[in-house]
Enzyme design. Structure first.
Site, PDB file in Angstrom:
ATOM      1  N   PRO A   3       4.505 -22.527 -15.037  1.00 40.98           N
ATOM      2  CA  PRO A   3       3.956 -21.327 -16.215  1.00 40.98           C
ATOM      3  C   PRO A   3       5.024 -20.522 -15.660  1.00 40.98           C
ATOM      4  CG  PRO A   3       2.357 -21.578 -14.481  1.00 40.98           C
ATOM      5  CD  PRO A   3       3.677 -22.751 -14.144  1.00 40.98           C
ATOM      6  N   THR A   5       6.104 -16.228 -17.085  1.00 44.60           N
ATOM      7  CA  THR A   5       6.040 -14.981 -17.847  1.00 44.60           C
ATOM      8  C   THR A   5       7.552 -15.222 -18.430  1.00 44.60           C
ATOM      9  OG1 THR A   5       4.982 -13.898 -16.224  1.00 44.60           O
ATOM     10  CG2 THR A   5       6.166 -12.817 -17.258  1.00 44.60           C
ATOM     11  N   GLN A  80      -2.295 -20.858 -17.904  1.00 48.99           N
ATOM     12  CA  GLN A  80      -2.542 -19.512 -16.505  1.00 48.99           C
ATOM     13  C   GLN A  80      -3.430 -18.600 -17.263  1.00 48.99           C
ATOM     14  OE1 GLN A  80       0.878 -18.605 -14.392  1.00 48.99           O
ATOM     15  NE2 GLN A  80       0.382 -19.838 -13.242  1.00 48.99           N
ATOM     16  N   SER A 110       6.856  -2.183  -9.044  1.00 46.91           N
ATOM     17  CA  SER A 110       5.434  -2.410 -10.380  1.00 46.91           C
ATOM     18  C   SER A 110       6.727  -2.579 -11.750  1.00 46.91           C
ATOM     19  CB  SER A 110       4.800  -2.489 -10.910  1.00 46.91           C
ATOM     20  OG  SER A 110       3.226  -2.690 -11.668  1.00 46.91           O
ATOM     21  N   HIS A 155      -4.764 -18.867 -11.773  1.00 48.42           N
ATOM     22  CA  HIS A 155      -3.337 -18.923 -11.103  1.00 48.42           C
ATOM     23  C   HIS A 155      -3.712 -17.369  -9.778  1.00 48.42           C
ATOM     24  CE1 HIS A 155       0.676 -16.958 -10.157  1.00 48.42           C
ATOM     25  NE2 HIS A 155       0.627 -16.408 -11.725  1.00 48.42           N
ATOM     26  N   TYR A 160      -0.742 -12.519  -5.958  1.00 50.00           N
ATOM     27  CA  TYR A 160      -1.941 -12.334  -6.856  1.00 50.00           C
ATOM     28  C   TYR A 160      -3.462 -12.369  -6.883  1.00 50.00           C
ATOM     29  CZ  TYR A 160       2.391 -11.470 -10.080  1.00 50.00           C
ATOM     30  OH  TYR A 160       3.496 -11.410 -10.247  1.00 50.00           O
ATOM     31  N   ARG A 207      -4.268 -23.145  -8.825  1.00 48.86           N
ATOM     32  CA  ARG A 207      -2.258 -22.928  -8.269  1.00 48.86           C
ATOM     33  C   ARG A 207      -2.529 -22.063  -6.960  1.00 48.86           C
ATOM     34  NH1 ARG A 207       3.708 -21.491 -10.385  1.00 48.86           N
ATOM     35  NH2 ARG A 207       4.599 -23.754  -9.757  1.00 48.86           N
ATOM     36  N   GLY A 300      10.096 -25.348 -13.527  1.00 49.99           N
ATOM     37  CA  GLY A 300      10.243 -24.142 -14.084  1.00 49.99           C
ATOM     38  C   GLY A 300      11.435 -24.033 -15.295  1.00 49.99           C
TER      39      GLY A 300
HETATM   40  C1  LIG Z   1      10.887 -16.319 -15.451  1.00 49.23           C
HETATM   41  C2  LIG Z   1       9.944 -17.128 -13.995  1.00 49.23           C
HETATM   42  C3  LIG Z   1       8.463 -16.342 -14.969  1.00 49.23           C
HETATM   43  C4  LIG Z   1       7.876 -16.199 -14.072  1.00 49.23           C
HETATM   44  N1  LIG Z   1       6.621 -16.702 -14.182  1.00 49.23           N
HETATM   45  C5  LIG Z   1       5.193 -17.464 -13.481  1.00 49.23           C
HETATM   46  C6  LIG Z   1       4.156 -16.808 -14.123  1.00 49.23           C
HETATM   47  O1  LIG Z   1       3.621 -16.007 -15.088  1.00 49.23           O
HETATM   48  N2  LIG Z   1       3.231 -17.371 -13.709  1.00 49.23           N
HETATM   49  C7  LIG Z   1       3.044 -18.392 -12.179  1.00 49.23           C
HETATM   50  O2  LIG Z   1       2.691 -18.816 -11.501  1.00 49.23           O
HETATM   51  N3  LIG Z   1       4.672 -19.016 -11.595  1.00 49.23           N
HETATM   52  C8  LIG Z   1       5.312 -17.718 -12.705  1.00 49.23           C
HETATM   53  N4  LIG Z   1       7.055 -18.214 -11.907  1.00 49.23           N
HETATM   54  C9  LIG Z   1       7.150 -19.306 -11.096  1.00 49.23           C
HETATM   55  C10 LIG Z   1       7.130 -20.504 -11.558  1.00 49.23           C
HETATM   56  O3  LIG Z   1       6.169 -21.473 -12.266  1.00 49.23           O
HETATM   57  C11 LIG Z   1       7.983 -21.611 -10.343  1.00 49.23           C
HETATM   58  O4  LIG Z   1       7.075 -21.720  -9.485  1.00 49.23           O
HETATM   59  C12 LIG Z   1       9.439 -21.818 -10.632  1.00 49.23           C
HETATM   60  O5  LIG Z   1      10.241 -20.960 -11.001  1.00 49.23           O
HETATM   61  C13 LIG Z   1       9.551 -22.284  -9.235  1.00 49.23           C
HETATM   62  O6  LIG Z   1       9.941 -23.853  -9.293  1.00 49.23           O
HETATM   63  P1  LIG Z   1      11.781 -24.263  -9.918  1.00 49.23           P
HETATM   64  O7  LIG Z   1      12.597 -24.282  -9.783  1.00 49.23           O
HETATM   65  O8  LIG Z   1      11.175 -25.198 -11.313  1.00 49.23           O
HETATM   66  O9  LIG Z   1      12.345 -22.804 -10.975  1.00 49.23           O
HETATM   67  C14 LIG Z   1       8.097 -17.636 -13.000  1.00 49.23           C
HETATM   68  C15 LIG Z   1       8.984 -18.303 -12.858  1.00 49.23           C
HETATM   69  C16 LIG Z   1      10.071 -17.587 -13.155  1.00 49.23           C
HETATM   70  C17 LIG Z   1      11.699 -18.427 -13.318  1.00 49.23           C
END
Ligand SMILES: Cc1cc2nc3c(=O)[nH]c(=O)nc-3n(C[C@H](O)[C@H](O)[C@H](O)COP(=O)(O)O)c2cc1C
Length: 344
Positions: A3, A5, A80, A110, A155, A160, A207, A300
């Site tokens: 996930p 954002t 999510q 924030s 989530h 959070y 998660r 991600g």
């Molecule tokens: C731009 C961005 C937005 C993210 N938004 C969320 C989110 O909405 N929900 C969530 O659980 N994790 C969010 N994460 C965390 C990612 O799901 C993931 O745990 C994190 O990027 C590490 O994994 P990776 O090394 O494969 O990127 C976000 C990460 C990034 C980079």
């Protein structure tokens, strides 16, 4: 696909659009499973600008276009479900305080419509607030079904609302939602139980980020890991789609209460499908599955810039770099304009 954002729902109605969200997720449909960006379950759950929701009819209609495009390409997509709790700001709530387990300021920042602002001490949720929030998650899960999602992910991670209840430094309650680990996990299980009345539990994922420390307002203490051990063992009584864990986001080797290797620690405790995330590449991902510490790996950031990540892994092609500057900006730039390898 983990996930992420991406802040492209830039209307007051916070509706995902066909042109942006539909195209972005369709481009990534070859992922075994897409988990969408965090999507708030109510107006009160909002904590960032331009994040989509799943609580109005217009939002459900917007998501319908997204799920259809992913399904038409043979993909699978979970949404999510998100409530940021105390990571929000009064600017999002007409001056009213954000909600949390207790009135303790995370001393974080924030991202408001006027830019970064310091967080405030939130309002401690009353029993009525808790009931309303349980209903909000149930309603969001029912909306997810209407919108055509294959499932939902709670989530309950990254500092959070749920983690604010789990953690002893953010939850000082003296009622049935605070004190013991069972009590601190109660709200989460009540939400899960309410959701499985409207969507089969086999379509619900959850998660957690157990060793989150020093960021997102979280501080670990001696109860933190035992609380997650309790929750994850109790989840064996359910038949969920998966439990999704993150390896630590920061170096926790010097943190006395932290577990540095999350999959290795929690795999023996959970008998269902375990998904692991954070900082994996193809080799590390294959290795952790071969070693038996996880069943699935979520990627991600590699998915930001490689819509065809599966095909690139399969054919051992180079990966494109992501541009952090456009993670949370508006429009298609840095969002829907990363080409597939075959389009170069
Ligand atoms: C731009 C961005 C937005 C993210 N938004 C969320 C989110 O909405 N929900 C969530 O659980 N994790 C969010 N994460 C965390 C990612 O799901 C993931 O745990 C994190 O990027 C590490 O994994 P990776 O090394 O494969 O990127 C976000 C990460 C990034 C980079």
């Amino acid at each position: 696909m983990a996930p992420m954002t991406r802040s492209r729902a830039d209307t007051d109605a916070k509706v995902p659009t066909n042109d942006l969200h539909g195209l972005y997720y369709e481009q990534r449909a070859s992922a075994g499973l897409i988990i969408t960006e965090g999507s708030q379950v109510s107006e009160r759950a909002v904590g960032y600008i331009n994040t989509p929701g799943i609580y109005t009819d217009a939002q459900v209609e917007g998501w319908k276009q997204v799920t259809k495009r992913v399904h038409d390409k043979g993909g699978t997509i979970f949404i999510q479900l998100w409530h940021v709790g105390r990571m929000s700001h009064p600017d999002f709530h007409n001056g009213e305080l954000p909600l949390s387990a207790s009135g303790i300021n995370p001393n974080s920042q924030s991202y408001t419509p006027e830019g970064f602002k310091d967080t405030v001490a939130p309002k401690e949720m009353t029993l009525d607030d808790i009931k309303t929030t349980i209903k909000d998650f149930q309603n969001a899960a029912a909306n997810a079904v209407k919108a055509g999602f294959d499932g939902v992910e709670i989530h309950s991670s990254n500092g959070y609302l749920f983690q604010q209840f789990f953690n002893g430094t953010s939850n000082k309650r003296t009622d049935q939602y605070g004190g013991t680990l069972e009590n601190r996990a109660r709200f989460f299980f009540e939400v899960l139980d309410a959701m499985k009345e409207v969507i089969p539990q086999e379509k619900i994922g959850v998660r957690f980020n157990p060793s989150l420390h020093g960021i997102f307002g979280m501080t670990m203490d001696e109860d933190t890991i035992p609380t997650f051990e309790y929750i994850i063992k109790k989840l064996n009584d359910y038949n969920l789609a998966y439990v999704h864990l993150s390896e630590p986001f920061t170096d926790v080797s010097e943190i006395p209460y932290a577990v540095p290797e999350i999959a290795k620690h929690f795999r023996p405790l959970y008998h269902g499908t375990l998904m692991i995330n954070s900082n994996f590449d193809q080799d590390k991902g294959n290795k952790i599955i071969e070693e038996g510490y996880a069943d699935l790996v979520a990627y991600g950031k590699p998915y930001v810039s490689n819509p065809d990540l599966v095909e690139r892994f399969e054919n051992h092609l180079d990966l494109a770099d992501w541009n952090q500057d456009t993670f949370y900006t508006t429009g298609g730039k840095g969002y829907t304009d990363y080409p597939k390898a075959s389009e170069h």
